[in-house]
Design a protein around this motif. Structure first.
Motif, PDB file in Angstrom:
ATOM      1  N   ASN A 267     -12.206  -7.771 -11.205  1.00  0.00           N
ATOM      2  CA  ASN A 267     -12.749  -6.764 -10.285  1.00  0.00           C
ATOM      3  C   ASN A 267     -13.948  -7.360  -9.564  1.00  0.00           C
ATOM      4  N   CYS A 268     -13.990  -7.173  -8.266  1.00  0.00           N
ATOM      5  CA  CYS A 268     -15.129  -7.674  -7.516  1.00  0.00           C
ATOM      6  C   CYS A 268     -16.353  -6.790  -7.810  1.00  0.00           C
ATOM      7  N   SER A 269     -17.545  -7.224  -7.392  1.00  0.00           N
ATOM      8  CA  SER A 269     -18.789  -6.498  -7.688  1.00  0.00           C
ATOM      9  C   SER A 269     -18.815  -5.138  -7.028  1.00  0.00           C
ATOM     10  N   ALA A 270     -18.326  -5.053  -5.793  1.00  0.00           N
ATOM     11  CA  ALA A 270     -18.365  -3.765  -5.077  1.00  0.00           C
ATOM     12  C   ALA A 270     -17.492  -2.737  -5.775  1.00  0.00           C
ATOM     13  N   CYS A 271     -16.300  -3.134  -6.207  1.00  0.00           N
ATOM     14  CA  CYS A 271     -15.413  -2.203  -6.894  1.00  0.00           C
ATOM     15  C   CYS A 271     -16.000  -1.810  -8.245  1.00  0.00           C
TER      16      CYS A 271
ATOM     17  N   GLY B 226     -16.892   1.906  -9.196  1.00  0.00           N
ATOM     18  CA  GLY B 226     -16.049   2.474 -10.246  1.00  0.00           C
ATOM     19  C   GLY B 226     -14.625   2.712  -9.810  1.00  0.00           C
ATOM     20  N   VAL B 227     -14.108   1.902  -8.858  1.00  0.00           N
ATOM     21  CA  VAL B 227     -12.727   2.041  -8.398  1.00  0.00           C
ATOM     22  C   VAL B 227     -11.932   0.820  -8.866  1.00  0.00           C
ATOM     23  N   ARG B 228     -10.605   0.960  -8.836  1.00  0.00           N
ATOM     24  CA  ARG B 228      -9.738  -0.149  -9.257  1.00  0.00           C
ATOM     25  C   ARG B 228      -9.627  -1.160  -8.122  1.00  0.00           C
ATOM     26  N   CYS B 229      -9.858  -2.422  -8.446  1.00  0.00           N
ATOM     27  CA  CYS B 229      -9.845  -3.479  -7.433  1.00  0.00           C
ATOM     28  C   CYS B 229      -8.399  -3.891  -7.177  1.00  0.00           C
ATOM     29  N   THR B 230      -7.902  -3.598  -5.991  1.00  0.00           N
ATOM     30  CA  THR B 230      -6.525  -3.920  -5.629  1.00  0.00           C
ATOM     31  C   THR B 230      -6.500  -4.813  -4.403  1.00  0.00           C
ATOM     32  N   ILE B 231      -5.397  -5.552  -4.277  1.00  0.00           N
ATOM     33  CA  ILE B 231      -5.222  -6.455  -3.134  1.00  0.00           C
ATOM     34  C   ILE B 231      -3.853  -6.195  -2.530  1.00  0.00           C
ATOM     35  N   PRO B 232      -3.646  -6.599  -1.273  1.00  0.00           N
ATOM     36  CA  PRO B 232      -2.326  -6.438  -0.655  1.00  0.00           C
ATOM     37  C   PRO B 232      -1.305  -7.288  -1.401  1.00  0.00           C
ATOM     38  N   PRO B 233      -0.055  -6.863  -1.463  1.00  0.00           N
ATOM     39  CA  PRO B 233       0.972  -7.668  -2.153  1.00  0.00           C
ATOM     40  C   PRO B 233       1.153  -9.012  -1.461  1.00  0.00           C
ATOM     41  N   PRO B 234       1.314 -10.091  -2.250  1.00  0.00           N
ATOM     42  CA  PRO B 234       1.482 -11.413  -1.635  1.00  0.00           C
ATOM     43  C   PRO B 234       2.854 -11.575  -1.007  1.00  0.00           C
TER      44      PRO B 234
ATOM     45  N   PRO C 290       6.001 -11.581   1.655  1.00  0.00           N
ATOM     46  CA  PRO C 290       6.557 -10.521   2.519  1.00  0.00           C
ATOM     47  C   PRO C 290       6.187  -9.143   1.976  1.00  0.00           C
ATOM     48  N   GLN C 291       6.076  -8.204   2.881  1.00  0.00           N
ATOM     49  CA  GLN C 291       5.693  -6.850   2.492  1.00  0.00           C
ATOM     50  C   GLN C 291       6.881  -6.139   1.862  1.00  0.00           C
ATOM     51  N   VAL C 292       6.985  -6.290   0.536  1.00  0.00           N
ATOM     52  CA  VAL C 292       8.094  -5.657  -0.171  1.00  0.00           C
ATOM     53  C   VAL C 292       7.721  -4.275  -0.672  1.00  0.00           C
ATOM     54  N   ALA C 293       6.450  -3.918  -0.606  1.00  0.00           N
ATOM     55  CA  ALA C 293       6.014  -2.596  -1.071  1.00  0.00           C
ATOM     56  C   ALA C 293       4.816  -2.155  -0.231  1.00  0.00           C
ATOM     57  N   ASN C 294       4.687  -0.852  -0.080  1.00  0.00           N
ATOM     58  CA  ASN C 294       3.578  -0.315   0.698  1.00  0.00           C
ATOM     59  C   ASN C 294       2.295  -0.227  -0.102  1.00  0.00           C
ATOM     60  N   SER C 295       2.417   0.006  -1.420  1.00  0.00           N
ATOM     61  CA  SER C 295       1.226   0.189  -2.242  1.00  0.00           C
ATOM     62  C   SER C 295       0.656  -1.153  -2.655  1.00  0.00           C
ATOM     63  N   SER C 296      -0.631  -1.197  -2.831  1.00  0.00           N
ATOM     64  CA  SER C 296      -1.291  -2.410  -3.282  1.00  0.00           C
ATOM     65  C   SER C 296      -1.117  -2.572  -4.778  1.00  0.00           C
ATOM     66  N   VAL C 297      -1.388  -3.781  -5.265  1.00  0.00           N
ATOM     67  CA  VAL C 297      -1.202  -4.096  -6.675  1.00  0.00           C
ATOM     68  C   VAL C 297      -2.522  -4.583  -7.240  1.00  0.00           C
ATOM     69  N   PRO C 298      -2.719  -4.424  -8.564  1.00  0.00           N
ATOM     70  CA  PRO C 298      -3.944  -4.936  -9.175  1.00  0.00           C
ATOM     71  C   PRO C 298      -4.065  -6.447  -8.948  1.00  0.00           C
ATOM     72  N   ARG C 299      -5.294  -6.903  -8.870  1.00  0.00           N
ATOM     73  CA  ARG C 299      -5.529  -8.303  -8.574  1.00  0.00           C
ATOM     74  C   ARG C 299      -4.921  -9.227  -9.640  1.00  0.00           C
ATOM     75  N   ASP C 300      -4.874  -8.826 -10.919  1.00  0.00           N
ATOM     76  CA  ASP C 300      -4.363  -9.678 -11.988  1.00  0.00           C
ATOM     77  C   ASP C 300      -2.899  -9.377 -12.332  1.00  0.00           C
ATOM     78  N   GLN C 301      -2.236  -8.544 -11.534  1.00  0.00           N
ATOM     79  CA  GLN C 301      -0.862  -8.197 -11.881  1.00  0.00           C
ATOM     80  C   GLN C 301       0.075  -9.394 -11.742  1.00  0.00           C
ATOM     81  N   LEU C 302      -0.101 -10.210 -10.709  1.00  0.00           N
ATOM     82  CA  LEU C 302       0.754 -11.362 -10.507  1.00  0.00           C
ATOM     83  C   LEU C 302       0.655 -12.322 -11.689  1.00  0.00           C
TER      84      LEU C 302
END
Length: 683
Positions: A45-49, A53-61, A63-75
């Protein structure tokens, strides 16, 4: 005064920073991007998140296979889990799926638990369940049900799947097929490409008519590549060297040179055999052929056993779907070449066949030339196909006569042999004559025909006392077999291999056995069953003695075999001369006085023998000259003067003993010779 904070350890701090940097992701999180603030990319989680107190998410790596973002450590978590699952699959099944594309069928084609259903399917005998169950990948069949079985077939067990095929891949820890090395060790070359093509051509001109598992066009292409400086793959390296070694031995070349090529082929043998595929089968078949010509090397019996097990494991004995018609035909040629060798070696050594005929369902190869054109009756495969058809008849004869099954009645044996004889005669009548290969389409077919007749009619475990028809067929066929070998010897084309030795010896002692049957008939005042041409029969015996002596100069141990045959033939011919005298003489011409001196009897016998020779002279002694091997002779080579001066008395002027068990001794000499062959050639 508060204590000063401890100075951190430099090593641990560096490791922590390195680990932190390794997990950094250079993608700004969604929260920072929305606020258009700089993200410090802290993980997970970055410092700002963290402050918000929010979940730090990033865009999916990607091609855009999903609209929702995923947790940074999910991959990273997913990658770890995939590796963990792949390791479980590898340990449990022995299958490596790391390099397989996602969705590749591994077992059951979609149902990972299908093979556990086998016990219940067998218990219920449900045909619908069996037909709906998918086949294991790589088993070589599209379904576990028997192909070609009628729905109304009442056969017991026809509705059951092949349990062995189902469990094979599941229960074995099988090594996956991997690419062979791209480089090979040293490459031996002959003097020139022309010489290499000439030597290799000898192999294909001879062996390809019997064992066509190699493509001549493909081999010559590899040969030109090697002599142009190319580096062959391991399987090509192995095949090139051992084929040249076989061809050198066939041409009676320097055996040391052939051994050098053989040892070079062994440097890539392990790489050629690393996978269960057609190149591995070819490598073993080449090794088996080499052991037929060489006095060193592995046991051909063990090599053929390993090759058959590999072929059965690959499913070559059953119909399969191949990637191309060429691959299918070469697989068929490899299997039927192996079948031919197995039948020949098993019958020669008196051992069981490697695979039963009823377990074979694959068709014979098609009559296709090297250019891919199909020419029934006139292709390069026409003669090999005819040989394969004969081996199938040969196989049934061998299984019927040479087994430990209960001995059938003489009537049953006579009827069965009569049926086999009709099949053999039909095979010979339908054998094609190819002008481009007269030797193999005429005399070679005759040779195979007579060797099969010999196998069928000579004394065997289930037919130890053949009838008159068998005796006549044995004698006539043996003369023809010996004549075939002598013709090749006369023109310098005889193959000095242990198979030639065995066939020659078998034919020779079968003639002696037939002559002993004649002597037995004379003793019982009956007409002799076999009436051969006297001159042809004697020349055949002489040819066997000469060829056995020549073998003794080339192969260790054969001199003892030649001496045994000479002793047996001398005994038989002595009996013949003695009984012929008794038939010629009147009773009063040979007075039987109990007090007649032995020397007077000897003189009387010598006078009677001289009279008999004047009435029916034997063949005059002829000088023998050894033909130069490899140089064709214009006329037939004369035979050595043996057996024509057989005496009825030995050096002590005593009568030779007439052994009533000679026929039994000759019969058992078959088994004795098979053991001798195994000891000579480590078979």
């Amino acid at each position: 005064m508060p204590p000063e904070p401890p100075i951190p350890n430099n090593a641990s701090t560096a490791a922590a920073l390195a680990a932190s940097r390794s997990k950094r992701v250079s993608t700004a999180c969604d929260f920072c991007r929305k606020r258009k603030k700089k993200c410090d990319f802290r993980y997970p989680n970055c410092s700002a998140c963290s402050r918000a107190g929010v979940r730090c998410t990033i865009p999916p790596p990607g091609p855009q296979v999903a609209n929702s973002s995923v947790p940074r450590d999910q991959l990273e978590n997913l990658q770890k889990r995939v590796k963990w699952l792949e390791e479980i699959v590898r340990r449990k099944t022995g299958i490596t799926v790391t390099d397989m594309a996602t969705g590749t069928p591994v077992d059951g084609e979609g149902d990972p638990d299908w093979w556990y259903q086998v016990p219940s399917i067998i218990a219920t005998g449900s045909r619908s369940a069996a037909t709906s169950m998918p086949s294991p990948a790589g088993s070589g069949g599209s379904s576990v049900t028997a192909a070609g079985t009628s729905e109304a077939s009442p056969g017991v067990g026809a509705e059951l799947p092949n349990v062995g095929e189902i469990f094979r891949d599941q229960l074995e820890h099988r090594r996956p097929s991997v690419a062979r090395p791209s480089t090979s060790p040293r490459v031996l070359r002959l003097g020139s490409l022309e010489e290499a093509e000439q030597v290799s051509g000898k192999y294909f001109d001879s062996m390809d008519f019997q064992y066509p598992f190699l493509s001549r066009t493909e081999f010559m292409g590899h040969l030109r590549y090697i002599y142009a400086g190319g580096v062959p793959t391991p399987e090509v390296h192995n095949m090139y060297h051992i084929v040249v070694a076989i061809a050198l031995l066939m041409g009676s070349a320097d055996p040391n040179k052939a051994a050098d090529f053989y040892h070079a082929s062994q440097e890539t043998m392990s790489a050629a055999l690393q996978n269960e595929d057609l190149p591995a089968v070819r490598a073993l078949l080449c090794l088996a052929l080499y052991t037929m010509f060489a006095t060193s090397g592995p046991s051909i019996w063990h090599v053929l056993g390993s090759t058959l097990r590999l072929a059965v494991s690959m499913g070559l004995h059953k119909p399969k779907i191949y990637s191309s018609p060429t691959e299918e035909e070469m697989a068929k040629r490899a299997f039927w070449s192996l079948y031919n060798l197995d039948r020949l070696i098993s019958s020669t050594l008196g051992r069981p066949l490697g695979i039963a005929d009823e377990d074979i369902s694959v068709d014979l190869p098609r009559e296709i030339n090297e250019d891919g054109t199909e020419a029934p009756g006139a292709s390069a495969m026409t003669i090999p196909l005819q040989v394969m058809r004969l081996r199938r008849i040969f196989s049934r004869i061998y299984r019927y006569l040479y087994s430990n099954l209960p001995r059938p009645s003489p009537q049953e044996v006579a009827v069965t042999l009569s049926q086999f004889r009709r099949e053999l005669d039909e095979w010979r009548m339908n054998a094609p004559v190819i002008p481009g290969a007269i030797l193999y389409s005429t005399s070679y077919f005759d040779y195979l025909y007579y060797t099969t007749i010999l196998l069928m009619y000579r004394p065997s475990e289930r037919n130890p006392t053949p009838d008159t028809t068998s005796i006549i067929s044995c004698g006539d066929s043996s003369i023809q077999v010996i004549r075939s070998y002598w013709d090749n010897y006369s023109v310098g084309k005889l193959k000095w291999i242990w198979l030639t030795l065995s066939q020659l010896y078998f034919a020779g002692i079968t003639i002696l056995w037939c002559l002993e049957q004649n002597a037995r008939a004379w003793r019982e005042h009956l007409t002799p069953p076999w009436q051969p041409d006297e001159e042809m029969m004697r020349r055949a015996i002489q040819a066997v003695v000469v060829l056995l002596e020549e073998f003794g100069k080339r192969r260790p141990g054969v001199d003892r075999l030649a001496e045994t045959f000479r002793h047996q033939s001398t005994m038989i011919f002595s009996q013949m001369a003695y009984h012929q005298q008794q038939l010629k003489l009147q009773p009063q011409q040979l007075p039987q006085h109990p007090h007649l001196h032995q020397h007077q009897q000897h003189q009387q016998l010598q006078q009677q023998q001289a009279q008999l020779q004047m009435q029916q002279p034997l063949m005059p002694p002829q000088p023998f000259s050894m033909p130069t091997m490899g140089t064709p002779q214009a006329s037939t080579v004369p035979l050595a003067p043996v057996l024509d001066d057989v005496l009825l008395v030995d050096s002590n002027a005593t009568m030779p003993m007439i052994d009533p068990q000679m026929a039994e001794q000759l019969f058992y000499s078959y088994n004795w010779f098979q053991e001798e062959m195994a000891s000579y050639y480590t078979l």
